[in-house]
Design a protein around this motif. Structure first.
Motif: not given
Length: 604
Positions: A387-388, A393-394, A448-449, A451-455
């Motif tokens: 869900s992240y 990418g991989e 993985l993200a 600046a913005d971990a979860v949409e």
């Protein structure tokens, strides 16, 4: 050649029916993987100091003279509920021969009622006579009796032949051989039997279920007539013969799954140039021919995992001389995993990007964190985080707890050693393991993200729910009066929705007699809402004041368990459920506080 005695175990007080033994492991792991994991873990735990243990699985077809020895000298009788007699009538029988060398073998007493001093070995009786006996080796990887149960599960007739060689004094060796079976319970005459059976030596004048192994030259004569891999001078170890393997999808499929299970479960033992204390020589043969097992030269995924493990070893400074001098791949990021209350270093997480080329044999095993124990370094689980939001990418990751907490993580494992379940621990360790697992997820999210971990999805704040949950716990002195519930508050005031999840109810779970009185548990009922087939639900938990303001230290709020149509799950990172399903989650938190709960949902 000696003929073995058949000894069947009659029912006694508290006995488990034989086929119940095989069910103790459950069915969460496919048989090829389970057989390899459990037997290899037992071999690793039995390794000798200063030796690199050898582990091999041989797929073979036996016939002719070998079947004659088994039928005429070993299996001299059997239960009517067993399929063994039919197997031995076949002109050719499939078998899996599993052996280890450079290990202690099945030493210790050969009866179950002997008292032994602390530190003395009990390997024989733990493996042959007892189901689920914990290994006495500090921070080992396996559970001896459950390794046996895995082997029984792999046999259609539930039957093994066990041959071992041990050191009994400097320069003096003893060989032991016995056969065992676990079948459904049965009745002979007026007596009921559990289905557990052995073929060995019945003590003279004893008509009970006491059984001893064949020893010495008689054991060697039978062993060398049955097994392909014998014992060289000075060797110790154990060999198993699994008769009539359960090739449910065919022999080739079983072999292929076993071959793939080695790099998935045992890759940590195959790193090139690592210290001998960490290595195990692992091989598979089919009809006498060795088969190739993929390693880091064949798979970018395995190579990236190895780089992560080396980085974690370096960070934890185990100090066997290899990690200190090994170069750490600069693409690997290592993060310390801390619990803030009490402030404790839980372990280290290493993550790295992993561009997987087409044709990589483990293409489907990227985007996971490999969880493993500190010292055994045997894979517990490859945990996914689907869900992240992923902006790189991989990738792959590896987590190891610090040595001081190894026993806590070990204690949270089920018999199959394939997950960490904090809910099975006492309060202090439960909090540390739970926090560690949650912090791993947070670090993966950041990696993985950044600046913005979860949409973000359209959602209502769960502050109303947090305030309402304050009703269910006793008020804390000095807290704002506004944290108390308003008279007449209805259940509609506690709904917290996203576009995919709706909170439909909650209740305080009564304190159990052996529970932690300082911890409250609220059971929240949720409804998954989506046009898709499945919804992935991810919790965001915190302590709140007035149901809105975070205290910024959520360590003490955690998921106890989820209860879905697929059973109970212990995963603080979330759960996947069917759309339209009503399910519950137990949220644990300090008694006397309000909590802030948000449940994010997205199609899975």
């Amino acid at each position: 050649m000696i003929d073995l005695d058949w000894i069947a175990k009659p029912f006694g007080p508290g006995d488990i029916a034989g086929d119940g033994t095989k069910k103790l492991l459950g069915t969460s792991v496919a048989t090829p993987s389970l057989l390899l994991r459990e037997t290899a873990q037992n071999s690793w735990d039995a390794r000798l100091v200063d030796e690199v243990p050898e582990y091999q699985m041989r797929f073979r077809r036996i016939g002719g003279e070998v079947i004659g020895v088994l039928r005429d000298h070993v299996f001299t009788g059997t239960s009517p509920s067993s399929g063994l007699a039919e197997v031995l009538r076949s002109p050719g029988v499939e078998a899996i021969e599993i052996h280890d060398r450079g290990t202690s073998g099945l030493d210790g007493p050969t009866n179950n009622d002997s008292q032994v001093d602390e530190g003395e070995p009990t390997n024989y009786r733990d493996f042959v006579l007892t189901v689920g006996a914990p290994r006495s080796r500090t921070l080992g990887g396996g559970t001896y009796g459950f390794g046996k149960a895995a082997a029984f599960r792999a046999s259609t007739c539930g039957t093994l032949v066990i041959w071992t060689r041990i050191l009994i004094a400097p320069g003096q060796f003893e060989e032991r051989l016995i056969a065992a079976a676990v079948n459904p319970n049965f009745q002979l005459g007026n007596r009921r039997y559990t289905g557990q059976q052995w073929w060995g030596v019945r003590p003279q004048g004893d008509d009970s279920s006491v059984v001893q192994p064949v020893r010495g030259t008689e054991a060697r004569a039978i062993g060398e007539a049955i097994f392909e891999r014998t014992f060289a001078p000075g060797e110790t170890g154990t060999s198993l013969l699994v008769l009539s393997p359960a090739y449910e999808d065919g022999r080739d499929s079983f072999i292929a799954e076993s071959r793939a299970a080695v790099p998935i479960n045992l890759w940590t033992k195959r790193l090139p140039n690592q210290a001998s204390s960490r290595r195990m020589n692992i091989s598979l043969t089919v009809d006498g021919e060795p088969i190739h097992i993929a390693d880091s030269k064949d798979s970018r995924v395995i190579a990236a995992k190895e780089a992560c493990l080396q980085a974690v070893r370096h960070a934890q400074a185990v100090g066997d001389g290899v990690e200190a001098s090994a170069e750490v791949d600069p693409s690997v990021t290592v993060e310390e995993i801390w619990c803030r209350s009490p402030r404790t270093l839980v372990g280290h997480l290493a993550v790295t990007p992993c561009a997987v080329p087409p044709g990589d044999p483990f293409k489907s095993h990227e985007n996971r964190v490999t969880l493993m124990r500190n010292q055994a370094e045997l894979v517990v689980e490859d945990r996914e985080y689907p869900s992240y939001r992923n902006m790189i990418g991989e990738w792959v990751g590896v987590f190891k707890p610090v040595r001081e907490l190894d026993s806590a993580f070990s204690a949270s494992e089920p018999p199959t050693h394939d997950s960490w379940n904090p809910n099975s621990l006492e309060s202090a360790h439960k909090r540390l393991v739970n926090t560690g697992l949650r912090r791993i997820g947070e670090e993966v999210r950041t990696f993985l993200a950044p600046a913005d971990a979860v949409e973000d999805e359209p959602q209502e704040s769960a502050s109303q729910l947090a305030a309402a949950l304050g009703v269910l716990s006793r008020p804390v002195a000095g807290r704002s009066a506004s944290a108390a519930p308003r008279p007449g508050r209805q259940s509609r005031d506690v709904k917290a929705r996203t576009s995919k999840v709706e909170v439909t109810g909650y209740e305080l779970v009564p304190q159990s007699e052996d529970g932690d009185p300082s911890t409250a548990i609220t059971r929240i009922t949720l409804l998954a809402r989506s046009d898709g087939e499945y919804v992935r639900v991810t919790p965001k938990l915190d302590i709140g004041i007035d149901g809105r303001n975070s205290l910024g230290d959520p360590d003490e709020v955690y998921i106890g368990s989820w209860n879905t149509s697929e059973g109970v799950k212990y995963d603080g990172d979330g759960v996947r459920v069917r759309s339209g399903e009503t399910f519950t989650v137990d949220v644990c938190y300090p008694d006397g506080v309000a909590i802030d709960c948000t449940f994010l949902g997205e199609d899975a």
